[in-house]
Each structure stands twice: as C-alpha cells, then as structure tokens.
Design a protein around this motif. Structure first.
Motif, PDB file in Angstrom:
ATOM      1  N   ASP A   1      -3.855   8.840   3.927  1.00 39.67           N
ATOM      2  CA  ASP A   1      -3.493   7.370   3.878  1.00 39.67           C
ATOM      3  C   ASP A   1      -4.098   6.560   5.181  1.00 39.67           C
ATOM      4  OD1 ASP A   1      -0.167   8.430   3.185  1.00 39.67           O
ATOM      5  OD2 ASP A   1      -1.727   7.759   1.823  1.00 39.67           O
TER       6      ASP A   1
ATOM      7  N   THR B   1       1.946   5.204  -0.072  1.00 41.37           N
ATOM      8  CA  THR B   1       1.476   6.460   0.646  1.00 41.37           C
ATOM      9  C   THR B   1       1.000   7.178  -0.555  1.00 41.37           C
ATOM     10  OG1 THR B   1       3.603   7.508   0.638  1.00 41.37           O
ATOM     11  CG2 THR B   1       3.075   6.412   2.468  1.00 41.37           C
ATOM     12  N   SER B   2       0.233   8.315  -0.333  1.00 43.16           N
ATOM     13  CA  SER B   2      -0.238   9.221  -1.280  1.00 43.16           C
ATOM     14  C   SER B   2       0.946  10.020  -1.982  1.00 43.16           C
ATOM     15  CB  SER B   2      -1.218  10.149  -0.602  1.00 43.16           C
ATOM     16  OG  SER B   2      -2.342   9.638  -0.500  1.00 43.16           O
TER      17      SER B   2
ATOM     18  N   THR C   1       0.925  -1.328   0.153  1.00 49.13           N
ATOM     19  CA  THR C   1       0.067   0.100  -0.033  1.00 49.13           C
ATOM     20  C   THR C   1       0.926   1.244  -0.044  1.00 49.13           C
ATOM     21  OG1 THR C   1      -1.782  -1.362   1.088  1.00 49.13           O
ATOM     22  CG2 THR C   1      -1.703   1.121   1.346  1.00 49.13           C
TER      23      THR C   1
ATOM     24  N   ALA D   1       1.821   1.892  -8.643  1.00 54.21           N
ATOM     25  CA  ALA D   1       1.360   2.650  -7.569  1.00 54.21           C
ATOM     26  C   ALA D   1       0.119   3.062  -7.492  1.00 54.21           C
ATOM     27  CB  ALA D   1       2.329   3.790  -7.405  1.00 54.21           C
TER      28      ALA D   1
ATOM     29  N   THR E   1      -3.609  12.782  -8.791  1.00 54.07           N
ATOM     30  CA  THR E   1      -3.086  11.995  -7.815  1.00 54.07           C
ATOM     31  C   THR E   1      -3.444  12.970  -6.480  1.00 54.07           C
ATOM     32  OG1 THR E   1      -0.878  12.963  -8.274  1.00 54.07           O
ATOM     33  CG2 THR E   1      -1.505  10.544  -9.012  1.00 54.07           C
TER      34      THR E   1
ATOM     35  N   GLN F   1      -2.689   1.828  -4.541  1.00 54.31           N
ATOM     36  CA  GLN F   1      -3.277   2.693  -3.630  1.00 54.31           C
ATOM     37  C   GLN F   1      -4.536   2.193  -2.911  1.00 54.31           C
ATOM     38  OE1 GLN F   1      -4.147   6.773  -4.991  1.00 54.31           O
ATOM     39  NE2 GLN F   1      -3.624   7.585  -3.296  1.00 54.31           N
TER      40      GLN F   1
ATOM     41  N   TRP G   1      -8.677   1.686  -4.018  1.00 55.80           N
ATOM     42  CA  TRP G   1      -7.934   1.834  -5.450  1.00 55.80           C
ATOM     43  C   TRP G   1      -9.076   2.943  -6.356  1.00 55.80           C
ATOM     44  CZ3 TRP G   1     -10.062  -2.110  -9.510  1.00 55.80           C
ATOM     45  CH2 TRP G   1      -9.343  -1.989 -10.700  1.00 55.80           C
TER      46      TRP G   1
ATOM     47  N   VAL H   1       2.486   7.887  -4.708  1.00 51.62           N
ATOM     48  CA  VAL H   1       1.751   7.657  -6.001  1.00 51.62           C
ATOM     49  C   VAL H   1       2.017   9.064  -6.676  1.00 51.62           C
ATOM     50  CG1 VAL H   1      -0.747   7.604  -6.809  1.00 51.62           C
ATOM     51  CG2 VAL H   1       0.001   6.166  -4.805  1.00 51.62           C
TER      52      VAL H   1
END
Length: 335
Positions: free
Chosen positions: A322, A30-31, A28, A108, A171, A112, A115, A34
């Motif tokens: 997150d 992190t933002s 997973t 990525a 994003t 996330q 999703w 991404v």
C-alpha cells in the motif's frame, strides 16, 4: 464534530459524470480491503445459489407467482401468501445484498492506488452477470419453473462464481505477464479436469431437472430423460473428476511442482470426497431436502476448487505494498 468539506460546482458535476472516479479521488482502500471486498462478492455468489436451492427444495419456487412484482397487485409478499411467499421474496431480496457486495468490490477495485483496470473489469463483469441472471430468474417464474430455464439459471450462477473467484485471486497478484509454474503436459491434464468438471456440473442440472424436487407443489414439467440413467452418468463423471484430481496430485509430486498447486489439488480432492459421500447418501435416502441443499453448496465449492487449481498453475508478481500515507511521505521527503 466532523467538518463536512465544501463541494464546488465542478466537484458536483464530476461526481455526476463519474461517481466511481469521484470516490476514488477521495478514498484509497488498503490491499486487504480490496481482497475482502472481492471475497464478499464470492461468498454472496455462493449464498445466492444455496438460498435459491432452498426456494426450490421447500416448494416455494412460485411463492411469488409473477415477476418483477411478487403478485399482480403487490411488489412484496403478503401475509396471505404464507411461508412460500416469504421464502421466494426473501431470496429475491438477497439479490440486492449480492448487488451491494459486487458494488463494494467494484468501488474498492476502482479506488485502489494505483488503479488496476483489470480488477474493475472483473467487478463489472460480475454486475452484468447478476443483472442477466435476475432477468432469467424472472423468466423462470413466468414460465412456471420450466426445468431448462432453471438449469440455465444455475449455470449462469456458476459463471458468476467463476468470475468472482478469478477477481479474488487477482487481488492478490500483480498485473505482470503470468509465468507458468508447470509444464505443458500438466497444464493439459488440468484442462481435462476442468472439462470433466464442467460436464459434471452440467449433467448435475439435468439430474435436478429430471428429479423429484420440482420447486413447487403444483404440477411442474420435468426434463424428459430417465432420472436413474442421468444420475448414473453424473456419478461416472464424478469418479472421472476424482480420478483426474488424484492423478494430478501424483504428477505434481513427481515433477516437484511448487507447493501452491499441490495444496490446491489436495484441497479439491478432499472437497470431492466429501461431495461424493453426500451424493451417495442422498441417493440412497430418497433425496432428503437438507442433504440436497448441502450437495448444492458442495457443487459450488467443487467448482471454486477447480478454478483455484487452474489459477495455481501460474504466478504473477505480488501486488506492491500500500502507498504510504501523507505523514509517511513527508518523513521520507525530509529524509
């Protein structure tokens, strides 16, 4: 020593059937990760344009005279091919770096949590554009650097930059319906700006196709238009884009628009001024290669600036923070 998890037969079959889903179940990002992945794809999309320009400006366009191999007998450039072969083959190898950046962005986005299918689709759109442009690049070589195919190659690269810039922006947003920040009249003005910028870039490819930098020392056909006339048209379109950008900034100030559109319009205006200075200097100094390469970089930055102005006209709720890790979730459960 790190313990390697035991994979069951079901895990192995799942990985074969859907490797992205298999990775997503175990990672997973992190933002921030991404966003960085999306930015890396955008940066590489610009890099591949600039290095492709370097291939043309150094006369290395046919350094590898065939495709997909470098020569009929070798997949890679040989020492006998010298500087031009190394430049052309090096640019081909950068395509793999671009693919890796796009692949990272896809993985990525797919991994996330939760999703967001829209991000994954934008990542895959970049992948297919890269594959299409790689094939078109091969066609460019096989037809001896025909200027029309070279122009199409650049325009498809611009499409890649567009999608990459959109993914980078998305994003940092949520998936709720977009809410406009300005009125219809301002939106129409921006679309006029976008249209003028598209024409500016398109005519710029004609300037290149008719100009002296053919891409190779051999006899390469040029577009059958007057280079002087098409260059003047390109300059007129550039002034139109500058004027529209300047007018947009004043309109945004007059309607008391949010700071986001104002800042991006200001940034675009500064990029345009810099690009204009470079353009006029290169024109009056007989197109030195270094300035032409810088102008190509500026073209990419101008288009990214235009796309960012367009995207700044609306907002979406920000991405949710997150998800907490297992330890945090346990603490919340106990509380």
């Amino acid at each position: 020593m790190v313990r390697v998890p035991n994979l069951t037969r079901a895990d192995a079959l799942s990985a074969v059937r859907s490797p992205l889903a298999f990775i997503a179940e175990r990672w997973t990002p992190t933002s921030r990760t991404v966003r960085r992945a999306a930015l890396s794809a955008l940066v590489m999309a610009v890099v591949i344009v600039v290095t492709g320009g370097a291939v043309r400006l150094t006369g290395s366009g046919l350094g590898c005279p065939t495709w997909p191999k470098c020569t009929d007998d070798s997949l890679t450039a040989t020492s006998a091919m010298g500087f031009h072969g190394a430049i052309e083959f090096g640019n081909r190898m950068l395509t793999y770096v671009l693919c890796a950046a796009v692949g990272w962005a896809i993985i990525a986005a797919r991994s996330q949590k939760p999703w967001r299918r829209s991000l994954t689709r934008l990542g895959w759109a970049q992948f297919w554009i890269v594959m299409s442009n790689a094939i078109l690049g091969g066609v460019v070589v096989l037809v001896g650097l025909n200027p029309y195919t070279v122009a199409a190659h650049f325009l498809l690269s611009t499409a890649l930059i567009t999608v990459a810039a959109l993914l980078w922006q998305r994003t940092r947003e949520g998936d709720a319906a977009a809410r406009p920040l300005v009125g219809k009249s301002v939106q129409q003005l921006v679309w006029f700006l976008v249209t003028a910028a598209v024409l500016l870039i398109a005519v710029g490819t004609v300037v290149t196709g008719a100009g002296p930098h053919a891409g190779d020392s051999s006899e390469v056909a040029r577009m059958a238009v007057s280079w002087e006339n098409v260059t003047k048209l390109h300059a007129v379109l550039a002034w139109i884009v500058v004027t529209l950008t300047f007018a947009l900034w004043f309109v945004l100030k007059a309607v008391d628009a949010p700071v986001g559109p104002l800042r991006r319009t200001r940034d675009l205006f500064l990029i345009l001024l810099s690009q204009g200075v470079i353009g006029y200097v290169q024109y009056f100094t007989d197109l030195p290669e270094a300035l032409v390469a810088l102008h190509m970089l500026g073209s990419c930055l101008v288009w990214i600036g235009v796309v960012r102005v367009l995207l700044a006209l609306r907002e979406r709720p920000e991405v949710v923070a997150d998800l907490p890790g297992p330890a945090t979730q346990s603490a919340l459960t106990r509380a």
